[in-house]
Scaffold this active site. Structure first.
Site, mmCIF file in Angstrom:
data_model
loop_
_atom_site.group_PDB
_atom_site.id
_atom_site.type_symbol
_atom_site.label_atom_id
_atom_site.label_comp_id
_atom_site.label_asym_id
_atom_site.label_seq_id
_atom_site.Cartn_x
_atom_site.Cartn_y
_atom_site.Cartn_z
ATOM 1 N N GLU A 16 -4.016 -2.195 6.162
ATOM 2 C CA GLU A 16 -2.731 -1.938 6.818
ATOM 3 C C GLU A 16 -2.528 -0.446 7.096
ATOM 4 O OE1 GLU A 16 -0.422 -4.144 3.925
ATOM 5 O OE2 GLU A 16 0.023 -5.691 5.396
ATOM 6 N N ASN B 295 0.844 -1.188 0.000
ATOM 7 C CA ASN B 295 0.000 0.000 0.000
ATOM 8 C C ASN B 295 0.883 1.244 0.000
ATOM 9 O OD1 ASN B 295 0.384 -0.658 3.050
ATOM 10 N ND2 ASN B 295 -1.150 -2.120 2.331
HETATM 11 ZN ZN ZN Z 1 1.764 -6.273 3.703
#
Ligand code: ZN
Length: 217
Positions: free
Chosen positions: A74, A30
């Site tokens: 996340e 990400n």
């Molecule tokens: Zn990861």
């Protein structure tokens, strides 16, 4: 969306680069970017990183609340960096194979060896191996705390790499440096084992690093 379109496009460009350089697979990883004191752009949950569109990029606030889209699970890790490091504009997380393999092969290792390559000493400083945390939990953010704001390039044990910078480009340079360095160390380790620079050279390089630090090169 129009006023953040350029940043969304830049995020997408770097996500594609992460995929093309084999630094992640599928929907792994990400990328986030601080657009104001309160708001963060971040890549979505569950979509392949190679094919993102500007409208897929989500907006969250610093407390983790979703403003638009379905943000990455996340995000707590990204928010920890933004909260702890005022200089952080961009955070990047990927699953680079060589650094992750290093943390699996050497589970007691606290950092990537930084006595072998001038690029590591000069370009990033020490690269710690952050203890394992269960995905998508606050623990992912908490485990980073001992290393912030000092470290801009980190290995997440048995999971991935985390980098941040004052631009997306700086975060990218850290991720590329991380995988490339770990690959060279792996090759040397396999060929004949690691050898180290003389201590006097290490000390001189650390002195030189002070003229670059805290930035990643
Ligand atoms: Zn990861």
């Amino acid at each position: 969306m129009q006023n953040t379109l350029k940043i969304r496009q830049e995020i997408i460009q770097y996500c594609k680069l992460l995929y093309d350089k084999n630094l992640l697979a599928s929907a792994d990883g990400n990328v986030s970017y601080r657009i104001s004191d309160k708001e963060i752009l971040i890549t979505p949950s569950g979509l392949p990183m190679a094919f993102l569109k500007p409208e897929d990029i989500c907006v969250i606030d610093l407390d983790g609340n979703t403003i638009s889209g379905k943000p990455s699970s996340e995000r707590l890790m990204h928010l920890q960096v933004f909260k702890t490091c005022p200089a952080a504009k961009a955070v990047m997380h990927a699953h680079p194979p060589y650094p992750v393999a290093w943390s699996i092969a050497y589970p007691d290792s606290k950092e990537l060896p930084n006595t072998c390559l001038a690029e590591v000493i000069l370009g990033t400083g020490r690269i710690p191996i952050v203890p394992f945390a269960r995905p998508s939990t606050q623990d992912m953010g908490d485990q980073l705390l001992p290393f912030l704001p000092e470290c801009r390039v980190m290995i997440l044990s048995r999971h991935g790499g985390l980098t941040w910078g004052e631009s997306i480009r700086e975060a990218w340079m850290g991720m590329e440096r991380l995988d490339h360095s770990a690959q060279m160390l792996y090759l040397a380790d396999m060929m004949n084992g690691l050898s180290h620079l003389p201590q006097s050279e290490i000390d001189a390089l650390k002195e030189m690093r002070k003229t670059i630090a805290p930035k990643t090169l």
